[in-house]
Structures are given as structure tokens and as C-alpha cells.
Design a protein around this motif. Sequence first.
Motif, PDB file in Angstrom:
ATOM      1  N   TRP A 143     -48.813 -58.819 -12.397  1.00 34.73           N
ATOM      2  CA  TRP A 143     -48.016 -58.485 -13.585  1.00 34.73           C
ATOM      3  C   TRP A 143     -46.604 -59.049 -13.455  1.00 34.73           C
ATOM      4  O   TRP A 143     -46.060 -59.633 -14.407  1.00 34.73           O
ATOM      5  CB  TRP A 143     -47.950 -56.963 -13.750  1.00 34.73           C
ATOM      6  CG  TRP A 143     -47.231 -56.524 -14.987  1.00 34.73           C
ATOM      7  CD1 TRP A 143     -45.888 -56.603 -15.243  1.00 34.73           C
ATOM      8  CD2 TRP A 143     -47.823 -55.956 -16.167  1.00 34.73           C
ATOM      9  NE1 TRP A 143     -45.600 -56.109 -16.489  1.00 34.73           N
ATOM     10  CE2 TRP A 143     -46.771 -55.707 -17.077  1.00 34.73           C
ATOM     11  CE3 TRP A 143     -49.124 -55.621 -16.525  1.00 34.73           C
ATOM     12  CZ2 TRP A 143     -46.985 -55.138 -18.332  1.00 34.73           C
ATOM     13  CZ3 TRP A 143     -49.337 -55.052 -17.773  1.00 34.73           C
ATOM     14  CH2 TRP A 143     -48.282 -54.814 -18.662  1.00 34.73           C
TER      15      TRP A 143
ATOM     16  N   LEU B 169     -46.003 -62.724 -14.547  1.00 35.01           N
ATOM     17  CA  LEU B 169     -45.924 -63.000 -15.979  1.00 35.01           C
ATOM     18  C   LEU B 169     -44.695 -62.361 -16.608  1.00 35.01           C
ATOM     19  O   LEU B 169     -44.093 -62.921 -17.526  1.00 35.01           O
ATOM     20  CB  LEU B 169     -47.194 -62.508 -16.668  1.00 35.01           C
ATOM     21  CG  LEU B 169     -48.495 -63.179 -16.224  1.00 35.01           C
ATOM     22  CD1 LEU B 169     -49.663 -62.686 -17.070  1.00 35.01           C
ATOM     23  CD2 LEU B 169     -48.386 -64.702 -16.316  1.00 35.01           C
ATOM     24  N   SER B 170     -44.311 -61.188 -16.115  1.00 38.62           N
ATOM     25  CA  SER B 170     -43.135 -60.523 -16.663  1.00 38.62           C
ATOM     26  C   SER B 170     -41.867 -61.334 -16.402  1.00 38.62           C
ATOM     27  O   SER B 170     -41.013 -61.474 -17.284  1.00 38.62           O
ATOM     28  CB  SER B 170     -43.000 -59.117 -16.056  1.00 38.62           C
ATOM     29  OG  SER B 170     -41.949 -58.403 -16.666  1.00 38.62           O
TER      30      SER B 170
ATOM     31  N   LYS C 274     -41.710 -64.174 -18.862  1.00 39.27           N
ATOM     32  CA  LYS C 274     -41.230 -63.769 -20.185  1.00 39.27           C
ATOM     33  C   LYS C 274     -39.723 -63.527 -20.169  1.00 39.27           C
ATOM     34  O   LYS C 274     -39.009 -63.915 -21.107  1.00 39.27           O
ATOM     35  CB  LYS C 274     -41.959 -62.509 -20.647  1.00 39.27           C
ATOM     36  CG  LYS C 274     -43.453 -62.712 -20.898  1.00 39.27           C
ATOM     37  CD  LYS C 274     -43.689 -63.632 -22.089  1.00 39.27           C
ATOM     38  CE  LYS C 274     -45.191 -63.852 -22.345  1.00 39.27           C
ATOM     39  NZ  LYS C 274     -45.894 -62.627 -22.741  1.00 39.27           N
TER      40      LYS C 274
ATOM     41  N   ARG D   5     -58.765 -66.493  -9.215  1.00 38.70           N
ATOM     42  CA  ARG D   5     -58.086 -65.798 -10.304  1.00 38.70           C
ATOM     43  C   ARG D   5     -58.770 -64.471 -10.626  1.00 38.70           C
ATOM     44  O   ARG D   5     -59.326 -64.268 -11.701  1.00 38.70           O
ATOM     45  CB  ARG D   5     -58.023 -66.701 -11.539  1.00 38.70           C
ATOM     46  CG  ARG D   5     -57.027 -67.848 -11.417  1.00 38.70           C
ATOM     47  CD  ARG D   5     -55.582 -67.357 -11.233  1.00 38.70           C
ATOM     48  NE  ARG D   5     -55.191 -66.411 -12.260  1.00 38.70           N
ATOM     49  CZ  ARG D   5     -54.726 -66.784 -13.447  1.00 38.70           C
ATOM     50  NH1 ARG D   5     -54.596 -68.044 -13.750  1.00 38.70           N
ATOM     51  NH2 ARG D   5     -54.373 -65.857 -14.329  1.00 38.70           N
TER      52      ARG D   5
ATOM     53  N   ASP E   1     -57.379 -61.824 -11.361  1.00 45.72           N
ATOM     54  CA  ASP E   1     -56.611 -61.059 -12.346  1.00 45.72           C
ATOM     55  C   ASP E   1     -56.940 -61.436 -13.787  1.00 45.72           C
ATOM     56  O   ASP E   1     -56.344 -60.877 -14.719  1.00 45.72           O
ATOM     57  CB  ASP E   1     -55.113 -61.265 -12.101  1.00 45.72           C
ATOM     58  CG  ASP E   1     -54.666 -62.707 -12.329  1.00 45.72           C
ATOM     59  OD1 ASP E   1     -55.468 -63.630 -12.052  1.00 45.72           O
ATOM     60  OD2 ASP E   1     -53.531 -62.918 -12.780  1.00 45.72           O
ATOM     61  N   LYS E   2     -57.878 -62.344 -14.017  1.00 45.66           N
ATOM     62  CA  LYS E   2     -58.135 -62.814 -15.383  1.00 45.66           C
ATOM     63  C   LYS E   2     -58.478 -61.674 -16.334  1.00 45.66           C
ATOM     64  O   LYS E   2     -58.103 -61.685 -17.507  1.00 45.66           O
ATOM     65  CB  LYS E   2     -59.261 -63.854 -15.384  1.00 45.66           C
ATOM     66  CG  LYS E   2     -58.808 -65.240 -14.962  1.00 45.66           C
ATOM     67  CD  LYS E   2     -59.943 -66.248 -15.136  1.00 45.66           C
ATOM     68  CE  LYS E   2     -59.478 -67.659 -14.804  1.00 45.66           C
ATOM     69  NZ  LYS E   2     -60.580 -68.646 -14.982  1.00 45.66           N
TER      70      LYS E   2
ATOM     71  N   PHE F 188     -57.334 -58.792 -16.447  1.00 46.99           N
ATOM     72  CA  PHE F 188     -56.154 -58.019 -16.844  1.00 46.99           C
ATOM     73  C   PHE F 188     -55.649 -58.442 -18.217  1.00 46.99           C
ATOM     74  O   PHE F 188     -55.259 -57.615 -19.040  1.00 46.99           O
ATOM     75  CB  PHE F 188     -55.013 -58.209 -15.846  1.00 46.99           C
ATOM     76  CG  PHE F 188     -55.246 -57.684 -14.469  1.00 46.99           C
ATOM     77  CD1 PHE F 188     -56.439 -57.078 -14.097  1.00 46.99           C
ATOM     78  CD2 PHE F 188     -54.246 -57.799 -13.508  1.00 46.99           C
ATOM     79  CE1 PHE F 188     -56.636 -56.603 -12.806  1.00 46.99           C
ATOM     80  CE2 PHE F 188     -54.428 -57.321 -12.226  1.00 46.99           C
ATOM     81  CZ  PHE F 188     -55.621 -56.725 -11.865  1.00 46.99           C
ATOM     82  N   TRP F 189     -55.633 -59.738 -18.437  1.00 48.14           N
ATOM     83  CA  TRP F 189     -54.869 -60.272 -19.570  1.00 48.14           C
ATOM     84  C   TRP F 189     -55.638 -60.199 -20.880  1.00 48.14           C
ATOM     85  O   TRP F 189     -55.088 -60.531 -21.930  1.00 48.14           O
ATOM     86  CB  TRP F 189     -54.394 -61.681 -19.236  1.00 48.14           C
ATOM     87  CG  TRP F 189     -53.851 -61.722 -17.832  1.00 48.14           C
ATOM     88  CD1 TRP F 189     -54.228 -62.570 -16.835  1.00 48.14           C
ATOM     89  CD2 TRP F 189     -52.891 -60.837 -17.249  1.00 48.14           C
ATOM     90  NE1 TRP F 189     -53.557 -62.270 -15.676  1.00 48.14           N
ATOM     91  CE2 TRP F 189     -52.728 -61.211 -15.895  1.00 48.14           C
ATOM     92  CE3 TRP F 189     -52.150 -59.754 -17.733  1.00 48.14           C
ATOM     93  CZ2 TRP F 189     -51.865 -60.557 -15.035  1.00 48.14           C
ATOM     94  CZ3 TRP F 189     -51.285 -59.081 -16.867  1.00 48.14           C
ATOM     95  CH2 TRP F 189     -51.143 -59.479 -15.539  1.00 48.14           C
TER      96      TRP F 189
ATOM     97  N   TRP G 262     -53.769 -56.696 -21.327  1.00 48.46           N
ATOM     98  CA  TRP G 262     -52.323 -56.537 -21.156  1.00 48.46           C
ATOM     99  C   TRP G 262     -51.556 -57.796 -21.519  1.00 48.46           C
ATOM    100  O   TRP G 262     -52.033 -58.909 -21.315  1.00 48.46           O
ATOM    101  CB  TRP G 262     -52.004 -56.217 -19.688  1.00 48.46           C
ATOM    102  CG  TRP G 262     -52.645 -54.987 -19.156  1.00 48.46           C
ATOM    103  CD1 TRP G 262     -53.695 -54.911 -18.279  1.00 48.46           C
ATOM    104  CD2 TRP G 262     -52.284 -53.641 -19.449  1.00 48.46           C
ATOM    105  NE1 TRP G 262     -54.000 -53.619 -18.006  1.00 48.46           N
ATOM    106  CE2 TRP G 262     -53.144 -52.807 -18.715  1.00 48.46           C
ATOM    107  CE3 TRP G 262     -51.310 -53.046 -20.268  1.00 48.46           C
ATOM    108  CZ2 TRP G 262     -53.074 -51.413 -18.765  1.00 48.46           C
ATOM    109  CZ3 TRP G 262     -51.238 -51.670 -20.315  1.00 48.46           C
ATOM    110  CH2 TRP G 262     -52.105 -50.869 -19.577  1.00 48.46           C
ATOM    111  N   THR G 263     -50.340 -57.591 -22.021  1.00 52.52           N
ATOM    112  CA  THR G 263     -49.372 -58.658 -22.214  1.00 52.52           C
ATOM    113  C   THR G 263     -48.054 -58.177 -21.636  1.00 52.52           C
ATOM    114  O   THR G 263     -47.388 -57.319 -22.228  1.00 52.52           O
ATOM    115  CB  THR G 263     -49.188 -59.006 -23.702  1.00 52.52           C
ATOM    116  OG1 THR G 263     -50.444 -59.363 -24.270  1.00 52.52           O
ATOM    117  CG2 THR G 263     -48.198 -60.159 -23.863  1.00 52.52           C
TER     118      THR G 263
ATOM    119  N   GLU H  93     -59.219 -54.070 -14.967  1.00 55.99           N
ATOM    120  CA  GLU H  93     -58.031 -54.034 -15.821  1.00 55.99           C
ATOM    121  C   GLU H  93     -56.733 -53.810 -15.054  1.00 55.99           C
ATOM    122  O   GLU H  93     -55.648 -53.967 -15.618  1.00 55.99           O
ATOM    123  CB  GLU H  93     -58.151 -52.926 -16.867  1.00 55.99           C
ATOM    124  CG  GLU H  93     -59.181 -53.178 -17.945  1.00 55.99           C
ATOM    125  CD  GLU H  93     -59.085 -52.168 -19.081  1.00 55.99           C
ATOM    126  OE1 GLU H  93     -58.348 -51.160 -18.937  1.00 55.99           O
ATOM    127  OE2 GLU H  93     -59.745 -52.388 -20.111  1.00 55.99           O
TER     128      GLU H  93
END
Length: 457
Positions: free
Chosen positions: A49, A52-53, A56, A188, A190-191, A193-194, A197-198, A326
Motif C-alpha cells: 500500500w 502506491l500511496s 499518489k 506480484r 498483491d494484485k 488488493f487493487w 483498494w485505491t 485483499e
Amino acid sequence: MTQGLFWFRRDLRLADHPALARACQSHDRLLLVYVDDDADGPFDASRAWLRLSLGKLGDDIRARGGELHLLAGDPEILIPALAVAAGATEVHISALHEPKAAARDARIAATLAGRAIAMRRAGGRLLTDAESVLTQSATPFRVFTPFHKAARPTWRHRPREAPTALACSPLPSSLEGARTTLDAPRPRWDKGFWATWTPGEAAAHARLDDLLPRLHAYPDARDVPSVEGTSRLSPHLHFGEIHPSRIFDVVQRQGGIGADKYIAELGWREFAYYVLHHWPASLHDNFNPKFDAMPWRDDPAGLEAWQRGLTGVPLVDAGMRQLWHEGWMHNRVRMVVASWLTKHMGIDWRQGAAWFMHTLVDADLASNTLGWQWVAGTGVDAAPYFRIFNPVTQSRRFDPQGAYLRRWLPELRGLGDDAIHAPWERGLRVPGYPVKPIVDLGAGRDAALARLAALAK
């Protein structure tokens, strides 16, 4: 021209940001940095997380003419070096409200002071001042309800708009070698998750907007794992993509029973940090010392079956598979899987807490510890140890048609609405799924009560 250094941590937003607002007001230019001090650590869900955070946040800063520098290293070395190299007069941070972080901040502040540089710290993750919310005898609260009654009147929202422009300094050339990137995990994993989630500040506010039309139904819907009944704001709160005071203000203005219930849940998050502040040893020690003599079972195979969602108990297994896919688990189910591990299986709550910290995108140290100690019966304001969740009863009550079970346990999708909660009761054998629970429900409950009785002797 005054130069400041702003060190982002778990405050990855631009609006409602007391520390950033003060830094912008105090300096003509800022050096904006994030220090990755766990670059060689395990790539857990919350780090997925974070990657990606930060992306952003960097985009939002660039849109305002600035730049966020991502660095790797020891903050106790990097932050003073950055401040000196940049000619900063002050370093600005938001408090993390965690014991080790606070101790480290104090050491960094002392190093900076020796170089005539001030460290200015603002609150950024909480609503409650843990030192001022006390009982009439000036001692910390040990029970949630009186804490919440005392703390809630102190909560205030002081809105701060995101800066429209950020005048930023380049990274000093002497620190170029500290630049880093956060790469995606390989493979990957974590795929999944997305799809759910964003990360990021904009997404956090969108989650809050999505909650408001459903708030009236929150008191009941929050317990049903097959529907979107919770806010799913926890990872956004954990990474500081939204300030809790913004959520409190918006929800309180809407009002109603749902608002009161949701604000109480914010209160539990506050209480977790409050307990951590006043009793830091509760991170690793039983809050109630009588449980130090608890004969926890050493069961590596059972622990692995629990982690993989192969205990033979559908609700427990569905929850653990949701967690892996997730990076999150429904709160009602979290309580059930924690009770199963600590009570029926007799495994130390610390092992469950460690797995959650590895697999949750909202791996919040304070809330995770409080939650595990609450379910295990070892903590402050905990459920009594003899309160043992029956996972089949919970499943039939909160997922009567088995919708949640069918989503996460495809091997059981063909079973009827009643049989799916406990296939072994009907003598059903389902290919690929355990024939029966790894611990008999009745025997596990009896063993848990026997362990409790032994403590009283």
C-alpha cells in the motif's frame, strides 16, 4: 529566504495537515522527503500500500510545483544530514504516537539541537491528547466507555486546505546516493488488493463520501461480512491519507444513530493509541499479568493451517483467505478468527497479531494489539477470556445464506445454505477441503476453559 525540511511519515496527504501547514507558513522553501527505513525488511501488505500511496502523494505535490524525494536509510543519520546540507533552520514532522518512534524522534531532535536546528512536531494521526484525558484522580482510563465520554468533547476539526503551490528545494547533491524507489513485490502477490483498494488522499475522501449514504444502516450492516457495511477507511487512516478529524466532522454533521456508532468506532482507534501511550509494554506483554502463566500451545502446523485458511471451519477459513487476497478482513470475522486461534487452538495471541501485521494493508500497531488482546481476554477493557466465539453460530447469524463463505471458499459453493456453515455436521466430504475442523469445537472450548481455570489456582 528561510529553508525548512519536511519529513513525511504516516501523514501522506496535503489537506488537514497541521505540520505541513505550519511548515509552509514558516518557510519560503521546503525540502520534502520520505525516508524508507525498512528497505531491507519483509515486503508485507502494508508496504505494498505504501508504494502506491507515496506515488499518489508525489503526483499531488508535483501538481503544485514541488517534489517529494524518496530516500532509503537510517533517519537518525539522514534527517540531520539533510537538514544541514539543505541549510534548514527547522525540521517539521507529525507525531506517530508509537513508543519506539517517539524515542527515535527525541534522539533526532537532540542531534538537530546540537546543530542549532529545531524539530517541530505536530499531532497528525489522532484526535485525543492522551495526557489531558484522564480520570478524576488524574490516572489513565482503563475502560473504553468512560474514556470515550471524556475524550469525545475534546475532539475538534480545524480544517486546513491543501496548499495550492509548494515552493520546494532540490535534494542536496551530497545526498543523491540515498535516493531510492519502492518496487512492486515479486511475484506480484498483491494484485488482488487493487481490485478492492485505491490508495491515496483522493481515494480516502471518496471512501468517506461513499459511507455517508449508508451511514443510517451502519449499526447493523457493519456486522454482515457479505455486504459493504463498513467504511473501509482503516488503511487510509493508517497511512494518514485522511485526518480522523475530517471524518469525525463530516459524520457528526450528518448525525443519527449510525453516526454515533461510527464515531464510537473512531473512539476505539483513539483508545488503542491511548492505551499504547500509557502502557507501551502492552505491545508485547499481557496487559493483565495473570495471563503470563497461560500455557499457550506450540502448534506450528495448526498455526499454518489457520494462516492458509484450512482449519476446516468455513467462517474462519473464509476470513483468512479474504485477508490474503485483499490485505483486509471484515471486523466481525477478525474477532472470530482471533478467538478461534487463541481459545479453540490455544495459540498465543502474539502469533496471531504478528501474522495480521504482515498481511493487513491497515496494519496499525496500536489497533492490532488492542484488538488481539481484547479477543484473547488479556488486555485492557478486554472481553472475558471465557467469552469464546462459536464460529458456526457466528456464521449462521451474520452470513445466513452463506454468501461470504461462497465468495472465499469456492470448494464449498455447491453446499446448501445450512450445510455450508458446518459440512462435517452432515457428514459431507468436499474435495479439497478438510473433512472436519482441526480442533473439535466442543473440545476446544472445554480446553480453553480448563486453561483459564488453571490460572485461578
